[in-house]
Motif scaffolding. Sequence first.
Motif, PDB file in Angstrom:
ATOM      1  N   ARG A  11       0.948  -1.266  -0.043  1.00 24.80           N
ATOM      2  CA  ARG A  11       0.092   0.033  -0.181  1.00 24.80           C
ATOM      3  C   ARG A  11       0.946   1.167   0.008  1.00 24.80           C
ATOM      4  O   ARG A  11       2.068   1.143   0.051  1.00 24.80           O
ATOM      5  CB  ARG A  11      -0.977  -0.013   1.419  1.00 24.80           C
ATOM      6  N   ALA A  12       0.343   2.246  -0.294  1.00 31.24           N
ATOM      7  CA  ALA A  12       0.822   3.876  -0.057  1.00 31.24           C
ATOM      8  C   ALA A  12       0.953   4.046   1.215  1.00 31.24           C
ATOM      9  O   ALA A  12       0.133   3.933   2.021  1.00 31.24           O
ATOM     10  CB  ALA A  12       0.170   4.823  -1.001  1.00 31.24           C
ATOM     11  N   LEU A  13       2.051   4.410   1.848  1.00 29.41           N
ATOM     12  CA  LEU A  13       2.394   4.556   3.312  1.00 29.41           C
ATOM     13  C   LEU A  13       1.858   6.315   3.728  1.00 29.41           C
ATOM     14  O   LEU A  13       1.997   7.019   2.632  1.00 29.41           O
ATOM     15  CB  LEU A  13       3.769   4.682   3.748  1.00 29.41           C
ATOM     16  N   ALA A  14       1.390   6.093   4.673  1.00 27.82           N
ATOM     17  CA  ALA A  14       1.015   7.631   5.504  1.00 27.82           C
ATOM     18  C   ALA A  14       2.427   8.128   6.039  1.00 27.82           C
ATOM     19  O   ALA A  14       3.345   7.400   5.982  1.00 27.82           O
ATOM     20  CB  ALA A  14       0.108   7.385   6.548  1.00 27.82           C
ATOM     21  N   ARG A  15       2.447   9.417   5.909  1.00 27.66           N
ATOM     22  CA  ARG A  15       3.457  10.153   6.612  1.00 27.66           C
ATOM     23  C   ARG A  15       3.774   9.598   7.891  1.00 27.66           C
ATOM     24  O   ARG A  15       3.074   9.729   8.937  1.00 27.66           O
ATOM     25  CB  ARG A  15       3.404  11.557   6.615  1.00 27.66           C
ATOM     26  N   GLY A  16       5.056   9.182   8.105  1.00 29.74           N
ATOM     27  CA  GLY A  16       5.739   8.939   9.382  1.00 29.74           C
ATOM     28  C   GLY A  16       5.375   7.446   9.692  1.00 29.74           C
ATOM     29  O   GLY A  16       5.782   6.606  10.795  1.00 29.74           O
ATOM     30  N   GLU A  17       4.595   6.499   8.644  1.00 26.22           N
ATOM     31  CA  GLU A  17       4.278   5.297   8.813  1.00 26.22           C
ATOM     32  C   GLU A  17       5.676   4.477   8.728  1.00 26.22           C
ATOM     33  O   GLU A  17       6.345   4.836   7.619  1.00 26.22           O
ATOM     34  CB  GLU A  17       3.205   4.797   8.041  1.00 26.22           C
ATOM     35  N   THR A  18       5.615   3.374   9.151  1.00 24.80           N
ATOM     36  CA  THR A  18       7.036   2.407   9.024  1.00 24.80           C
ATOM     37  C   THR A  18       6.648   1.179   8.206  1.00 24.80           C
ATOM     38  O   THR A  18       5.336   0.837   8.045  1.00 24.80           O
ATOM     39  CB  THR A  18       7.562   1.993  10.311  1.00 24.80           C
ATOM     40  N   TYR A  19       7.449   0.619   7.483  1.00 26.29           N
ATOM     41  CA  TYR A  19       7.094  -0.459   6.894  1.00 26.29           C
ATOM     42  C   TYR A  19       8.432  -1.479   6.802  1.00 26.29           C
ATOM     43  O   TYR A  19       9.658  -1.156   6.803  1.00 26.29           O
ATOM     44  CB  TYR A  19       6.922  -0.146   5.195  1.00 26.29           C
ATOM     45  N   LEU A  20       8.096  -2.610   6.928  1.00 29.16           N
ATOM     46  CA  LEU A  20       8.978  -3.917   7.003  1.00 29.16           C
ATOM     47  C   LEU A  20       8.961  -4.722   5.838  1.00 29.16           C
ATOM     48  O   LEU A  20       7.731  -5.246   5.399  1.00 29.16           O
ATOM     49  CB  LEU A  20       8.718  -4.685   8.281  1.00 29.16           C
ATOM     50  N   LEU A  21      10.098  -5.219   5.177  1.00 31.71           N
ATOM     51  CA  LEU A  21      10.209  -5.831   3.965  1.00 31.71           C
ATOM     52  C   LEU A  21      11.353  -6.901   4.153  1.00 31.71           C
ATOM     53  O   LEU A  21      12.312  -6.377   4.753  1.00 31.71           O
ATOM     54  CB  LEU A  21      10.198  -5.152   2.684  1.00 31.71           C
ATOM     55  N   GLU A  22      11.217  -7.857   3.459  1.00 29.09           N
ATOM     56  CA  GLU A  22      12.614  -8.738   3.354  1.00 29.09           C
ATOM     57  C   GLU A  22      12.746  -9.203   1.862  1.00 29.09           C
ATOM     58  O   GLU A  22      11.663  -9.539   1.178  1.00 29.09           O
ATOM     59  CB  GLU A  22      12.420 -10.196   4.056  1.00 29.09           C
ATOM     60  N   TYR A  23      13.913  -9.472   1.319  1.00 25.14           N
ATOM     61  CA  TYR A  23      14.293  -9.906   0.058  1.00 25.14           C
ATOM     62  C   TYR A  23      15.298 -10.462   0.007  1.00 25.14           C
ATOM     63  O   TYR A  23      16.359 -10.439   0.991  1.00 25.14           O
ATOM     64  CB  TYR A  23      13.873  -8.754  -1.084  1.00 25.14           C
ATOM     65  N   GLY A  24      15.683 -11.461  -0.949  1.00 30.11           N
ATOM     66  CA  GLY A  24      16.933 -12.108  -1.053  1.00 30.11           C
ATOM     67  C   GLY A  24      17.232 -12.103  -2.720  1.00 30.11           C
ATOM     68  O   GLY A  24      16.355 -12.484  -3.792  1.00 30.11           O
ATOM     69  N   PHE A  25      18.674 -12.629  -2.857  1.00 29.05           N
ATOM     70  CA  PHE A  25      19.022 -12.901  -4.149  1.00 29.05           C
ATOM     71  C   PHE A  25      19.858 -14.288  -3.852  1.00 29.05           C
ATOM     72  O   PHE A  25      20.703 -14.368  -2.924  1.00 29.05           O
ATOM     73  CB  PHE A  25      19.936 -12.046  -4.664  1.00 29.05           C
ATOM     74  N   GLY A  26      19.707 -15.464  -4.836  1.00 28.63           N
ATOM     75  CA  GLY A  26      20.234 -16.491  -4.815  1.00 28.63           C
ATOM     76  C   GLY A  26      21.420 -16.682  -5.832  1.00 28.63           C
ATOM     77  O   GLY A  26      21.096 -16.259  -6.949  1.00 28.63           O
ATOM     78  N   PHE A  27      22.840 -17.519  -5.873  1.00 27.11           N
ATOM     79  CA  PHE A  27      23.308 -17.578  -6.774  1.00 27.11           C
ATOM     80  C   PHE A  27      23.639 -19.163  -6.946  1.00 27.11           C
ATOM     81  O   PHE A  27      23.711 -19.431  -5.747  1.00 27.11           O
ATOM     82  CB  PHE A  27      24.828 -16.817  -6.200  1.00 27.11           C
ATOM     83  N   ASP A  28      24.345 -19.594  -8.265  1.00 24.32           N
ATOM     84  CA  ASP A  28      24.321 -20.903  -8.378  1.00 24.32           C
ATOM     85  C   ASP A  28      25.793 -21.265  -7.706  1.00 24.32           C
ATOM     86  O   ASP A  28      26.599 -20.601  -7.400  1.00 24.32           O
ATOM     87  CB  ASP A  28      24.696 -20.995  -9.876  1.00 24.32           C
ATOM     88  N   GLU A  29      25.794 -22.642  -7.652  1.00 21.11           N
ATOM     89  CA  GLU A  29      27.264 -23.138  -7.191  1.00 21.11           C
ATOM     90  C   GLU A  29      28.197 -22.915  -8.096  1.00 21.11           C
ATOM     91  O   GLU A  29      27.854 -22.637  -9.319  1.00 21.11           O
ATOM     92  CB  GLU A  29      26.980 -24.817  -6.799  1.00 21.11           C
ATOM     93  N   ARG A  30      29.318 -23.209  -7.734  1.00 24.89           N
ATOM     94  CA  ARG A  30      30.496 -23.238  -8.536  1.00 24.89           C
ATOM     95  C   ARG A  30      30.835 -21.686  -9.211  1.00 24.89           C
ATOM     96  O   ARG A  30      31.394 -21.558  -9.930  1.00 24.89           O
ATOM     97  CB  ARG A  30      30.422 -24.025  -9.923  1.00 24.89           C
ATOM     98  N   GLY A  31      30.229 -20.701  -8.151  1.00 22.12           N
ATOM     99  CA  GLY A  31      30.655 -19.446  -8.534  1.00 22.12           C
ATOM    100  C   GLY A  31      32.260 -19.043  -8.193  1.00 22.12           C
ATOM    101  O   GLY A  31      32.813 -19.840  -7.602  1.00 22.12           O
ATOM    102  N   PRO A  32      32.697 -17.877  -8.590  1.00 18.63           N
ATOM    103  CA  PRO A  32      34.115 -17.315  -8.178  1.00 18.63           C
ATOM    104  C   PRO A  32      34.195 -17.188  -6.722  1.00 18.63           C
ATOM    105  O   PRO A  32      33.172 -16.853  -5.954  1.00 18.63           O
ATOM    106  CB  PRO A  32      34.233 -16.013  -9.002  1.00 18.63           C
ATOM    107  N   GLU A  33      35.436 -17.086  -6.229  1.00 12.59           N
ATOM    108  CA  GLU A  33      35.858 -17.148  -4.748  1.00 12.59           C
ATOM    109  C   GLU A  33      35.547 -15.658  -4.665  1.00 12.59           C
ATOM    110  O   GLU A  33      35.950 -14.660  -5.277  1.00 12.59           O
ATOM    111  CB  GLU A  33      37.192 -17.532  -4.600  1.00 12.59           C
TER     112      GLU A  33
END
Length: 302
Positions: free
Chosen positions: A205-227
């Motif tokens: 939703r669109a936030l009201a002034r002063g309202e807080t918002y919690l979110l989480e996100y992530g990125f995954g990577f394949d095996e055998r990637g560079p060190e």
Amino acid sequence: MQSVTEDDLLQMLQYGPFNVALHAAIQARGLSLESLRRRLEQQGIAVSLSTLSYWQRGRTRPERADSLRAVRGLEVILDLPRHSLLTLLKPSGERSSGPWLPVEELCPEPGVRALIDEIGERGERQLTGLSLHDQHVLGRGRELREIRTRAVFQAQQRGVDRWIAVYHHPHRVLPSSRTASGCRFGRVRMDESSGLIAAELLFDRALARGETYLLEYGFGFDERGPEVTEEGRGFRTPQHEYLIEVRFHPGTLPARCYRTWRPDAQTALKDLADLRMSSYQSVHFIEFGMSTGYHGIRWEWD
């Protein structure tokens, strides 16, 4: 000409405008524009005398990345509080969240601005970062396997409904998967040649002034990637709280870990402190009232 007292100067730094505060600071320190130009040049910052004159007279304002870097240099030379001049360059309604650095100052890849412009920065400057936690998970082959982020924002104006997450892999590898909780992915732009990803995270939703918002996100990577030997995050505006953790595979542990920082992408990374690994194969640091710039952790395998 009447001298400027420290009290006068602090008041001008608090209320501005920028050109008045800059002129007062130069007068209070008794430095000439030529002296300022030379001392900036010693820091590798090229600014003409006419530009400095225009800034203190209010004819022009620093806006480009190299100009903002010069303003930071002036704060040091003039012995002013950190970000005091930079903050005055923001509209008065935005100053509570601190100075806002261009993203290209923090990311070494020139294509980052184009990715963000494709998405469009709509209301990001109206969000204050209250808390941001990054967890980086490494695999047995010393490769990056996953990044998990948990963030809390507060809206400074009503109507804010999104945030743009940007990640740059140290070895230009793009993520193979992504996850989100408390938000959903909107437009996502990637640059394979540089390993850059910019992702729009949409609130429910669109936030009201002063309202807080919690979110989480992530990125995954394949095996055998560079060190990998370093991870972190660049902050365009001061952050209330930042926690970064690196979790290593129990079969492959580093010999040493360090907390690192740099003010911008053009400055070499600096080790600020040694970090001690826990018995659970992880290392972290947390900071409150953190300044802009790049904050991270690096490690040495042997």
